[in-house]
Each structure stands twice: as structure tokens, then as C-alpha cells.
Write a protein that holds these residues in place. Structure first.
Motif, PDB file in Angstrom:
ATOM      1  N   GLU A 534      -8.689 -16.165 -30.199  1.00 47.30           N
ATOM      2  CA  GLU A 534      -9.314 -16.531 -28.924  1.00 47.30           C
ATOM      3  C   GLU A 534      -8.261 -16.747 -27.831  1.00 47.30           C
ATOM      4  O   GLU A 534      -8.441 -16.323 -26.683  1.00 47.30           O
ATOM      5  N   ASP A 535      -7.166 -17.409 -28.199  1.00 51.78           N
ATOM      6  CA  ASP A 535      -6.097 -17.646 -27.228  1.00 51.78           C
ATOM      7  C   ASP A 535      -5.499 -16.327 -26.743  1.00 51.78           C
ATOM      8  O   ASP A 535      -5.214 -16.166 -25.549  1.00 51.78           O
ATOM      9  N   ALA A 536      -5.305 -15.386 -27.669  1.00 51.32           N
ATOM     10  CA  ALA A 536      -4.735 -14.090 -27.298  1.00 51.32           C
ATOM     11  C   ALA A 536      -5.676 -13.331 -26.364  1.00 51.32           C
ATOM     12  O   ALA A 536      -5.226 -12.696 -25.394  1.00 51.32           O
ATOM     13  N   LEU A 537      -6.980 -13.400 -26.627  1.00 55.76           N
ATOM     14  CA  LEU A 537      -7.947 -12.736 -25.742  1.00 55.76           C
ATOM     15  C   LEU A 537      -7.868 -13.301 -24.333  1.00 55.76           C
ATOM     16  O   LEU A 537      -7.899 -12.551 -23.344  1.00 55.76           O
ATOM     17  N   THR A 538      -7.754 -14.615 -24.244  1.00 54.71           N
ATOM     18  CA  THR A 538      -7.664 -15.254 -22.922  1.00 54.71           C
ATOM     19  C   THR A 538      -6.420 -14.789 -22.172  1.00 54.71           C
ATOM     20  O   THR A 538      -6.481 -14.449 -20.981  1.00 54.71           O
ATOM     21  N   LYS A 539      -5.291 -14.766 -22.867  1.00 53.49           N
ATOM     22  CA  LYS A 539      -4.042 -14.335 -22.234  1.00 53.49           C
ATOM     23  C   LYS A 539      -4.112 -12.866 -21.811  1.00 53.49           C
ATOM     24  O   LYS A 539      -3.640 -12.498 -20.725  1.00 53.49           O
ATOM     25  N   LEU A 540      -4.688 -12.034 -22.651  1.00 48.32           N
ATOM     26  CA  LEU A 540      -4.794 -10.609 -22.330  1.00 48.32           C
ATOM     27  C   LEU A 540      -5.689 -10.373 -21.122  1.00 48.32           C
ATOM     28  O   LEU A 540      -5.430  -9.486 -20.297  1.00 48.32           O
ATOM     29  N   GLU A 541      -6.730 -11.181 -21.018  1.00 50.64           N
ATOM     30  CA  GLU A 541      -7.621 -11.040 -19.869  1.00 50.64           C
ATOM     31  C   GLU A 541      -6.916 -11.485 -18.585  1.00 50.64           C
ATOM     32  O   GLU A 541      -7.058 -10.833 -17.537  1.00 50.64           O
ATOM     33  N   LEU A 542      -6.132 -12.539 -18.662  1.00 48.50           N
ATOM     34  CA  LEU A 542      -5.389 -13.005 -17.491  1.00 48.50           C
ATOM     35  C   LEU A 542      -4.364 -11.972 -17.036  1.00 48.50           C
ATOM     36  O   LEU A 542      -4.067 -11.873 -15.839  1.00 48.50           O
ATOM     37  N   LEU A 543      -3.838 -11.203 -17.978  1.00 47.41           N
ATOM     38  CA  LEU A 543      -2.847 -10.175 -17.654  1.00 47.41           C
ATOM     39  C   LEU A 543      -3.481  -8.830 -17.320  1.00 47.41           C
ATOM     40  O   LEU A 543      -2.777  -7.846 -17.098  1.00 47.41           O
ATOM     41  N   SER A 544      -4.811  -8.765 -17.312  1.00 44.75           N
ATOM     42  CA  SER A 544      -5.557  -7.527 -17.012  1.00 44.75           C
ATOM     43  C   SER A 544      -5.300  -6.425 -18.041  1.00 44.75           C
ATOM     44  O   SER A 544      -5.451  -5.242 -17.747  1.00 44.75           O
ATOM     45  N   ILE A 545      -4.916  -6.822 -19.260  1.00 46.61           N
ATOM     46  CA  ILE A 545      -4.760  -5.833 -20.331  1.00 46.61           C
ATOM     47  C   ILE A 545      -6.118  -5.485 -20.918  1.00 46.61           C
ATOM     48  O   ILE A 545      -6.368  -4.344 -21.318  1.00 46.61           O
ATOM     49  N   ILE A 546      -7.019  -6.481 -20.996  1.00 47.66           N
ATOM     50  CA  ILE A 546      -8.385  -6.221 -21.438  1.00 47.66           C
ATOM     51  C   ILE A 546      -9.347  -6.868 -20.452  1.00 47.66           C
ATOM     52  O   ILE A 546      -8.967  -7.716 -19.645  1.00 47.66           O
ATOM     53  N   GLU A 547     -10.585  -6.454 -20.545  1.00 48.72           N
ATOM     54  CA  GLU A 547     -11.680  -7.062 -19.792  1.00 48.72           C
ATOM     55  C   GLU A 547     -12.750  -7.476 -20.796  1.00 48.72           C
ATOM     56  O   GLU A 547     -12.936  -6.826 -21.822  1.00 48.72           O
ATOM     57  N   SER A 548     -13.432  -8.570 -20.503  1.00 48.08           N
ATOM     58  CA  SER A 548     -14.473  -9.042 -21.416  1.00 48.08           C
ATOM     59  C   SER A 548     -15.853  -8.681 -20.880  1.00 48.08           C
ATOM     60  O   SER A 548     -16.011  -8.324 -19.715  1.00 48.08           O
TER      61      SER A 548
END
Length: 700
Positions: A534-548
């Protein structure tokens, strides 16, 4: 269960260079000063005589009972067993000769000032720890990346007027002439690498260690990883000594035990070239006094800065009550042991060590340069361009929780040049400002006896290519702790594709598979797997690497490419080993023969161009892959006398290969339009794996 976070609130301005004062005052006066050392556990009896300490262990009720039991079991006299116990205690026992320590310290500080620029310590934390010492045993648990670790620990404690730790050292040092005696006189006690089959030794050693905890007044120091990490990644913790150390608490002999994780971060590791050769299969030189004298040639080199980070002490009592169970009954040891107290604690210590590693400029430069070389870029790597990437990547790592040496656009080039100067044997900058690896011309492998090698005898050209690349990877690996979970998810998402999405549960299942496969490559703590996902998903979203909503790739293609490329050596290396197991005729392999054959296959694939990163040749990586496949019951471990064999279950291997192939990707090259922004969208050019390795060789 959520892991307790013991990380200090760290900023580099909180560190103090304790070597600076040694450059301006008398070393002799400092080493010979009157001492009033702070004890970790204040005792009310005299423990200055080490032989009395050994005698007390010998006369303890447990050891006397053990002597009687062994004598009856072996049908021999108590005197014979007692004599053996005394010999074991002499082999183990530390002494504390302050005159020897002062003389050795004087020599050490002279060498240290020659080879190290600064020794930075987060002083406020160690002073806080010092002020709290006295009521409980204190155990220092440093990371282990160099032989310098335990020397620096003794130097730091002596600097801050703390009792010199009793250090758990390997028997390799005890056998060194003169040096073994010096280390013993400087409070080192010695332990055999393995003593599972020698119950008498195990019992005596255990009692000695527990006597140190219960009656010793100095801190104890041990390395939870067991050995130095050749790859600069944390190793899976060992539990044997840790179990022994905590037992006096359960016996009610001490009120609490403080564990203090310590992280050592080196700008340049003294053993870097030795580690690279060892990972390629060349045996470690045997520890000897003559070898140590030869090693003094390091005084001709400069190794930059060292950062030592002391974490908040972990109170074992509070840890058990808060982390495991608020209602835990310490008098019922079985209930505590069943909860896996040492398992949880060991992983917490290693996690804390990794979080507190300080990343310097060269760590970031190594990531940029490794990525550039791996994709076989034809363009020269100019220092002006690299400086922008280093500043950008430093900012990314800070968002992932890393403590990074400050660097700005205005100072980037000058800071990089200083860092490269420390590593001038590995990296050079041409007059035109182009960065490249120094070409290695080493005919050492021609004279090597294949029988002495742990792996395959690599060609001279391959060795000359692989050594600098593996050395460079040593400085990439400390960064991976902060990026590994995000990078795993990014690899999975890349295979989903830019125009597709994946549900969270499917993503998590793939995430779990990769972590299980890499469980011996990186230190993963399974109880917090969901939280870290979950923490990694949050960080990736903040970096625009993924979108939820739905989960799909974001638009930061530069970071997507970089994260994937960081894991390429591990995915491609594991896939190569698994394919080799599947296609080989053998269903059963002797361990050493398998290492040789697998490494030989990887060399062939590097030459053909199927593999693009020589780090895949690392025997540490191949061994980690074997361990993972054994845990997944793809391989069965069989002991035949003194040899270890592995039997392959190809039916179980095929799904693993299928999973790996579904995640396999080629290294990606990004082209940056504006590297000053973290929000850029960059185009990606895929490099064909059919390009020959000679193009990488040409970059050297």
C-alpha cells in the motif's frame, strides 16, 4: 503486525565530523588521556580481571552440571571434560588490556586520518544513549559492509568515553599471529563459524555470552548478518546469537536489554575490488598478519567520507509488550518463543539499519552510469547531463524516505568531480567532460587454478568487463532498499501496458510472487507485506508512475524506465538460471558444480547479447536464486556426506519460469526534454537484446 519504526529523525546537518578534532590536536595525548568510561550496565563487583570472568563462567551451576552430564554420557572423568571446557573458554574469552588498546588506537587513528576524509556521527543520538546507560545491558548491532566496521565502532565509543564493546569476532581473526592477540586484548571474543554439531562448545559459548549480558559492564557488539555483505545489500539476519543474548532477560537476570542498530555508510568501501572478485568466484584471501601488512597499501588511496548513524535503542521489554502482545507473560518463555520474538526483532534491526543508510553522491552517480551502460547508449555520457540526472534522482530518493547527501544544480558538477576523484580507479572524466568506466587490463584470471575457484573460470575479456561493472553495482545496491517495492510494482505495471489496467488484487498477487522469488536477494519482512504494498502504491501515485481507479501506468515514463532497469539484472539473472535448470539434462546437481555450470551459461548469454548486465555473473545472485527455489520447493536440498546436492522438480520449475517470462522486459532508454522537473513525461526507446556485448565493452 506493523513494524515499529525506530529510525532517527535524521538530517545531515545533525552529523558531526569527529575526525576533525584529531587533525588539530595530539593523537598521543588523546589516546593516553585519563579515562572515566561510561558503563553500559553498572555492576557492583570487579570485572577487570578477564581470567576471573572465565573462571566464574566455568564455576557456574550450568557448566558444572554440563560437565557431569557429558562425562556420564561419554564414559569419561569429570577432569577430562573440565579440561576441555577450560580450553574452549580460553579459545573464546576476551581480555581487556587498555595499554594495548591505547597503542593500537594510536596506530589506527594515524591510518584513519590518511585514508578517510571525515567520520560523521549523529552526535545528539549517541550522547542521548550515553546519558541513559547504566541500568540495562546495551548491545550494538552494526551493519556489516567492511572490516572497518568494528574498528570504527571501537573508535567512536572511545571518542565519546563509552566502555569499549565486547565484539563477537570470527575465528579467522583469532588464528592471525599477533593480530588475534591484539584483538582479544581489545575486548574481542571469538566464535566458530558453525558449531551445531558440537553441543559442548555450543553450551559453553552460550553460557559465556549470557554471562557477558548478565555480569558484564561493557556493551556487546555483534553483526546480525553473520558476515560482511559482498554485494552492499543487507543480508537475511541470523538468529543464533540473538537467541542467546535475550535469554538472560527471560530468566529474570536483567531488567531489560537495549539493542542499538548502527548503520555504516561508506563513500568508498575499502574492499570494493576484493568483493567484485569474490562475487565472480575468486576465493577470499585468507586472513593473515602478512596479508594485513600488505593491505597497508590502502594508505596510498583516499576513501572519502564515512557516516555512522546510531538509531534509537530498542528496549527489548517494550518491544515485546508493544509489538507482540500487551499481555505477554515473560515468565512463560514458550509463549514468547512461539511468537517468534527473535524473528521479528532481527528483521526490525536490519530494516532500521537500511533506513538509516546515508546515500552519497556516488551512489546516485552509480545508478545513472549503470543505467546508461546497460542500455548500450551510443551517446557519450557528459558530466553536465549527468549532474542534472543526479540532482533529479536525489530528489526522487528523498521522496522514498532516503537520507541523501545534499546536492543542487549550482554545485552539482563540482560535487560530482570530488566524488569521482575518490573513485578515480573506477571512473574517469575526459577533457571533453565525458564520463566512462576505467578499462581493466588484468591477466590475473589466466594464472588462476580452476580447482580453487567457486565458479566457472571466466575469460580474461569477460573478467575485465565484469569487475568494474560489479564494483559499480556495489554503490547502486544500497539505494535499492528505498526503491525495491516501488520498482517491483512498476515492472508488473509495465507488462500490463500503457493502455490497460489491472485490479488491485491481481497486482498484489504478482507483487507477492516477486518478493517470494527475491526473498534471499533482498530482506523482505512478510508480516508487513500488505502495508509495504500500500505504501509503495501511494508513493508511485505521487510520482505519477501509476494512476489509481483503475490501476494503470501514469505518465512519468522516465522514472518507469529507470525503476524497471534497476531490477533488470535480477529478473534476467534469475530467468537465466531457471531456464538453465529446465534445459539441462541433470536432475540432480552438486552445489559447486551447479554454480560453475550456471555461471558458464550466463557468460555465454552475455557474449551472445541475450543478457546485458555482467552483474548476472555474481555467484551471490546465483546462490540467492538457488535458496529461493529451494524455499519454493522447486529444488530439494540433499546432503551427501560433506557435499550439498540439489534435485530439480521441473514440473514446479515451469510455472516459475512462466511467471518470470511474463514479467521479463528489456532495458529501456529514456530521452529527457527537461530533467529539472519531477513531473516530466519522457519518451522511451527500447533497446534490442540482440545487440552484441561488444557495444558495452566499447563504452569501457
Amino acid at each position: 503486525m506493523k513494524m515499529v519504526d525506530t529510525m532517527c529523525n535524521m538530517h545531515l546537518h545533525n552529523y558531526k565530523d569527529i575526525l576533525e578534532i584529531r587533525r588539530n590536536t595530539s593523537d598521543f595525548m588523546w589516546c593516553s588521556r585519563e579515562l572515566n568510561l561510561t558503563k553500559s550496565y553498572r555492576q557492583y563487583h570487579d570485572l577487570t580481571d578477564p581470567y576471573k570472568f572465565q573462571y566464574d563462567v566455568f564455576r557456574s551451576t550450568d557448566i558444572q552440571r554440563l560437565i557431569e552430564e557429558v562425562s556420564k554420557c561419554n564414559n569419561c572423568s569429570n577432569e577430562e571434560v573440565s579440561k576441555h571446557v577450560v580450553e574452549i573458554l580460553k579459545e573464546i574469552g576476551h581480555t581487556r588490556q587498555m595499554a594495548v588498546f591505547r597503542c593500537f588506537g594510536l596506530c589506527f587513528i594515524k591510518v584513519l586520518k590518511e585514508v578517510i576524509s571525515c567520520v560523521f556521527v549523529n552526535e545528539a543520538q549517541i550522547l542521548k544513549l550515553k546519558s541513559e546507560m547504566g541500568g540495562n545491558p546495551v548491545i550494538f548491532v552494526p551493519s556489516h559492509r567492511s572490516y572497518a566496521d568494528f574498528l570504527l565502532m571501537s573508535y567512536i565509543t572511545f571518542h565519546y568515553n563509552i566502555e569499549i564493546p565486547c565484539i563477537a569476532a570470527g575465528m579467522d581473526f583469532q588464528s592471525m599471529r599477533v593480530i588475534g592477540k591484539i584483538l582479544r586484548d581489545c575486548s574481542a571474543f571469538f566464535m566458530r563459524r558453525s558449531f551445531v554439531d558440537d553441543q559442548l562448545y555450543r553450551s559453553v559459548f552460550k553460557k559465556y555470552v549470557q554471562h557477558l549480558v548478565t555480569y558484564g559492564d561493557a556493551p556487546i557488539e555483534f553483526f546480525i548478518e553473520g558476515t560482511r555483505s559482498r554485494s552492499a545489500k543487507a543480508l537475511v539476519p541470523k538468529f543464533g546469537l540473538l537467541n542467546m543474548l535475550v535469554e538472560p532477560f527471560f530468566n529474570g537476570d536483567v531488567p531489560d536489554i537495549y539493542f542499538v542498530p548502527v548503520s555504516f555508510s561508506y563513500e568508498c568501501v575499502l574492499e570494493e575490488s576484493l568483493f567484485a572478485y569474490e562475487m565472480l568466484g575468486i576465493p577470499k584471501p585468507k586472513e593473515s598478519t602478512s596479508g594485513l601488512i600488505k593491505a597497508l597499501k590502502i594508505m596510498d588511496e583516499k576513501y572519502g567520507n564515512v557516516h555512522a548513524t546510531f538509531s534509537e535503542p530498542i528496549s527489548f521489554r517494550k518491544y515485546l509488550t508493544q509489538t507482540l502482545s500487551a499481555t505477554l507473560d515473560f515468565t512463560k518463555r514458550d509463549s514468547v518463543e512461539e511468537s517468534g520474538h527473535c524473528f521479528h526483532l532481527a528483521y526490525q534491526i536490519v530494516d532500521c539499519q537500511q533506513k538509516n543508510m546515508v546515500l552519497n553522491t556516488f551512489n546516485i552517480l552509480a545508478m545513472v552510469l549503470t543505467n546508461h551502460l546497460m542500455v548500450n547508449s551510443l551517446e557519450p555520457l557528459l558530466i553536465d547531463h549527468v549532474s542534472k540526472d543526479v540532482v533529479w534522482l536525489s530528489a526522487v530518493l528523498k521522496t522514498q524516505g532516503a537520507v541523501v547527501q545534499p546536492i543542487s544544480h549550482g554545485t552539482a558538477v563540482s560535487v560530482l568531480m570530488e566524488s569521482i576523484k575518490v573513485h578515480q580507479s573506477l571512473i574517469r572524466v575526459s577533457a571533453s567532460g565525458t564520463i566512462s568506466l576505467v578499462k581493466l587490463n588484468n591477466d590475473k584470471c589466466k594464472t588462476l587454478d580452476p580447482q580453487t575457484l567457486r565458479g566457472h573460470k571466466l575469460s580474461t575479456d569477460m573478467m575485465n568487463l565484469a569487475v568494474p561493472m560489479l564494483t559499480l553495482q556495489l554503490y547502486v545496491n544500497p539505494c535499492l532498499h528505498f526503491l525495491i517495492n516501488s520498482a517491483i510494482i512498476t515492472v508488473i505495471m509495465q507488462q500490463v501496458g500503457a493502455n490497460s489496467h489491472i485490479n488491485k488484487n491481481s497486482l498484489f498477487m504478482k507483487f507477492v510472487f516477486v518478493r517470494e522469488l527475491f526473498a534471499h536477494e533482498f530482506v523482505f519482512y512478510r508480516p508487513v507485506e500488505t502495508q509495504e504494498f500500500e505504501d509503495a502504491l501511494t508513493k508511485l501515485e505521487l510520482l505519477s508512475i501509476i494512476e489509481s481507479e483503475p490501476l494503470r501506468l501514469g505518465n512519468h515514463q522516465k522514472l518507469q524506465a529507470l525503476f524497471c532497469n534497476l531490477l533488470y539484472p535480477f529478473f534476467s539473472g534469475y530467468l537465466s538460471v531457471c531456464r538453465f535448470l529446465l534445459t539441462a539434462d541433470n536432475l540432480e546437481w552438486e552445489e559447486r558444480q551447479f554454480l560453475k555450470s550456471a555461471q558458464e551459461r550466463i557468460e555465454e548469454e552475455l557474449i551472445s547479447g541475450w543478457l546485458l548486465q555482467p552483474y548476472c555473473l555474481s555467484l551471490d545472485m546465483i546462490s540467492s536464486c538457488i535458496a529461493a527455489l529451494t524455499s519454493m520447493i522447486v529444488l530439494s536440498k540433499i546432503r551427501r556426506g560433506s557435499q550439498v546436492h540439489y534435485k530439480v522438480d521441473k514440473d514446479r520449475l515451469i510455472p516459475v519460469i512462466s511467471h518470470l517470462e511474463s514479467l521479463f522486459y528489456l532495458p529501456q532508454k529514456y530521452q529527457t526534454r527537461d530533467q529539472d522537473s519531477l513531473e516530466d513525461t519522457e519518451s522511451i526507446q527500447v533497446i534490442s537484446s540482440s545487440e552484441p556485448l561488444q557495444r558495452l565493452v566499447s563504452k569501457l
